[in-house]
Enzyme design. Structure first.
Site, short mmCIF file in Angstrom:
data_model
loop_
_atom_site.label_atom_id
_atom_site.label_comp_id
_atom_site.label_asym_id
_atom_site.label_seq_id
_atom_site.Cartn_x
_atom_site.Cartn_y
_atom_site.Cartn_z
N GLY A 61 0.78 -1.24 0.00
CA GLY A 61 0.00 0.00 0.00
C GLY A 61 0.81 1.28 0.00
O GLY A 61 0.42 2.25 -0.64
N ASP A 118 0.55 3.55 4.32
CA ASP A 118 -0.45 4.23 3.52
C ASP A 118 -1.56 4.84 4.39
O ASP A 118 -1.85 6.02 4.31
CB ASP A 118 -1.06 3.28 2.47
CG ASP A 118 -1.43 1.91 3.05
OD1 ASP A 118 -1.40 1.74 4.29
OD2 ASP A 118 -1.76 1.00 2.25
N ASP A 121 -5.72 2.81 10.25
CA ASP A 121 -7.12 2.41 10.45
C ASP A 121 -7.29 1.98 11.90
O ASP A 121 -7.46 2.81 12.79
CB ASP A 121 -7.43 1.30 9.44
CG ASP A 121 -8.89 0.87 9.44
OD1 ASP A 121 -9.68 1.40 10.22
OD2 ASP A 121 -9.24 -0.03 8.64
N LYS A 149 -7.76 7.30 8.99
CA LYS A 149 -9.19 7.04 8.90
C LYS A 149 -9.92 7.61 10.10
O LYS A 149 -9.43 7.51 11.23
CB LYS A 149 -9.44 5.53 8.80
CG LYS A 149 -10.67 5.21 8.00
CD LYS A 149 -10.84 3.73 7.82
CE LYS A 149 -10.41 3.29 6.45
NZ LYS A 149 -10.89 1.93 6.12
N PHE A 170 -14.23 2.01 3.42
CA PHE A 170 -13.16 1.32 2.71
C PHE A 170 -12.83 2.14 1.47
O PHE A 170 -13.71 2.40 0.65
CB PHE A 170 -13.59 -0.09 2.34
CG PHE A 170 -12.49 -0.86 1.67
CD1 PHE A 170 -11.44 -1.37 2.41
CD2 PHE A 170 -12.48 -1.04 0.30
CE1 PHE A 170 -10.40 -2.07 1.80
CE2 PHE A 170 -11.46 -1.73 -0.33
CZ PHE A 170 -10.41 -2.25 0.43
N VAL A 171 -11.58 2.57 1.35
CA VAL A 171 -11.20 3.41 0.21
C VAL A 171 -10.09 2.75 -0.61
O VAL A 171 -9.36 1.90 -0.10
CB VAL A 171 -10.75 4.82 0.68
CG1 VAL A 171 -11.93 5.62 1.20
CG2 VAL A 171 -9.63 4.74 1.72
N ASP A 177 -5.60 -0.83 -2.34
CA ASP A 177 -6.23 -1.71 -3.33
C ASP A 177 -7.50 -2.36 -2.80
O ASP A 177 -7.79 -2.36 -1.60
CB ASP A 177 -5.25 -2.83 -3.74
CG ASP A 177 -5.12 -3.89 -2.65
OD1 ASP A 177 -5.04 -3.50 -1.47
OD2 ASP A 177 -5.13 -5.09 -2.98
N ARG A 183 -4.86 0.36 -7.24
CA ARG A 183 -3.70 1.00 -6.60
C ARG A 183 -3.19 2.18 -7.42
O ARG A 183 -2.64 3.13 -6.89
CB ARG A 183 -2.54 0.01 -6.47
CG ARG A 183 -2.73 -1.07 -5.44
CD ARG A 183 -1.39 -1.78 -5.21
NE ARG A 183 -1.54 -3.09 -4.62
CZ ARG A 183 -1.72 -3.32 -3.33
NH1 ARG A 183 -1.80 -2.31 -2.50
NH2 ARG A 183 -1.83 -4.54 -2.88
P1 5GP Z 1 -4.72 -1.08 10.51
O1 5GP Z 1 -3.72 -2.11 10.93
O2 5GP Z 1 -4.39 0.32 10.98
O3 5GP Z 1 -6.12 -1.47 10.83
O4 5GP Z 1 -4.74 -1.07 8.95
C1 5GP Z 1 -3.65 -0.73 8.30
C2 5GP Z 1 -3.55 -1.40 6.95
O5 5GP Z 1 -4.79 -1.92 6.46
C3 5GP Z 1 -3.14 -0.33 6.00
O6 5GP Z 1 -1.74 -0.29 5.90
C4 5GP Z 1 -3.80 -0.75 4.71
O7 5GP Z 1 -2.93 -1.61 4.01
C5 5GP Z 1 -5.01 -1.53 5.14
N1 5GP Z 1 -6.22 -0.67 5.10
C6 5GP Z 1 -6.81 -0.04 6.12
N2 5GP Z 1 -7.87 0.68 5.71
C7 5GP Z 1 -7.96 0.48 4.39
C8 5GP Z 1 -8.86 0.96 3.37
O8 5GP Z 1 -9.82 1.71 3.58
N3 5GP Z 1 -8.62 0.54 2.10
C9 5GP Z 1 -7.58 -0.29 1.78
N4 5GP Z 1 -7.46 -0.64 0.52
N5 5GP Z 1 -6.71 -0.77 2.71
C10 5GP Z 1 -6.90 -0.38 4.00
MG MG Z 2 -0.80 -1.08 4.35
#
Ligand code: 5GP
Ligand code: MG
Length: 209
Positions: A61, A118, A121, A149, A170-171, A177, A183
């Site tokens: 990402g 990237d 979340d 987010k 979800f974006v 992706d 991407r």
């Molecule tokens: P976290 O561990 O903070 O929940 O999520 C981090 C990873 O999940 C990010 O590095 C990304 O790769 C993926 N991710 C989180 N939210 C999104 C989203 O809205 N879209 C996409 N495509 N990937 C996400």
């Molecule tokens: Mg990521």
């Protein structure tokens, strides 16, 4: 999303189809590029006195973001190192499992480290990667994300550099992706519900990061 009156055909036709899957653009390409410019200035200033900064880039990402940052920083003291991490498995919600695939080539003892990701979340990925790297005795570990987010971050980790807020949806785009697509979009947007519903039927989808 339509690309207006393009005289081109061929590969761009496929791009048209992909863009038609976007429900709403939430961040424009222009906003992204201006923000990367600001972030690169901030990073440059914060590390002004360091001679080497190791930058683990969480793949896939963060690759687009890191490439743009690297272009702007344009200084060999910033050592960008790809690290494969995945937490989603082809769906639109995190699985809760973060898998760090490759950090063994990183020698970060006594070094300044800046993790580039990237999107922030749940915070799970950054929390686990940060802890993993801190165990290797670097001088310090800072964090940089392009998007944050607007949701509750279950695993709170201090963010040192943050680009832009995105809604709690979800974006895709700018490295993000859905099942390894979208991407390459220069903007960030939500997907049309029918695109997700159809695609989500494939349970053994590729992991993404
Ligand atoms: P976290 O561990 O903070 O929940 O999520 C981090 C990873 O999940 C990010 O590095 C990304 O790769 C993926 N991710 C989180 N939210 C999104 C989203 O809205 N879209 C996409 N495509 N990937 C996400
Ligand atoms: Mg990521």
């Amino acid at each position: 999303m339509k690309i207006k009156d393009s005289p081109l055909d061929g590969p761009l036709c496929r791009y048209h189809e992909v863009c038609d899957d976007i429900q709403e653009v939430v961040i424009t390409a222009d906003q992204i590029q201006k923000t990367v410019e600001i972030l690169s200035h901030q990073i440059h200033e914060v590390y002004a006195n360091d001679t080497r900064v190791v930058i683990p880039v969480l793949l896939q990402g963060a690759r687009h973001f890191a490439d743009d940052l690297s272009d702007r920083l344009n200084d060999s003291k910033f050592q960008f190192v790809p690290v494969k991490v995945s937490s989603y498995r082809g769906g639109t919600r995190s699985t809760g499992q973060v898998v760090i695939h490759s950090t063994e080539t990183l020698d970060i003892r006594g070094q300044a480290v800046l993790i580039v990701d990237d999107i922030y979340d749940s915070g799970r990925t950054l929390t686990q990667v940060k802890a993993h790297l801190e165990a290797q005795n670097p001088a310090h570990v800072k964090t940089c994300v392009m998007f944050e987010k607007a949701c509750e971050h279950i695993h709170d980790v201090p963010l040192d550099f943050v680009g832009l807020p995105v809604p709690d949806d979800f974006v895709v785009g700018y490295g993000l992706d859905y099942q390894d697509r979208y991407r390459e979009l220069h903007c960030v947007g939500t997907l049309k519900p029918d695109v997700i519903a159809t695609e989500d039927r494939y349970e053994d989808a590729q992991s993404i990061g």
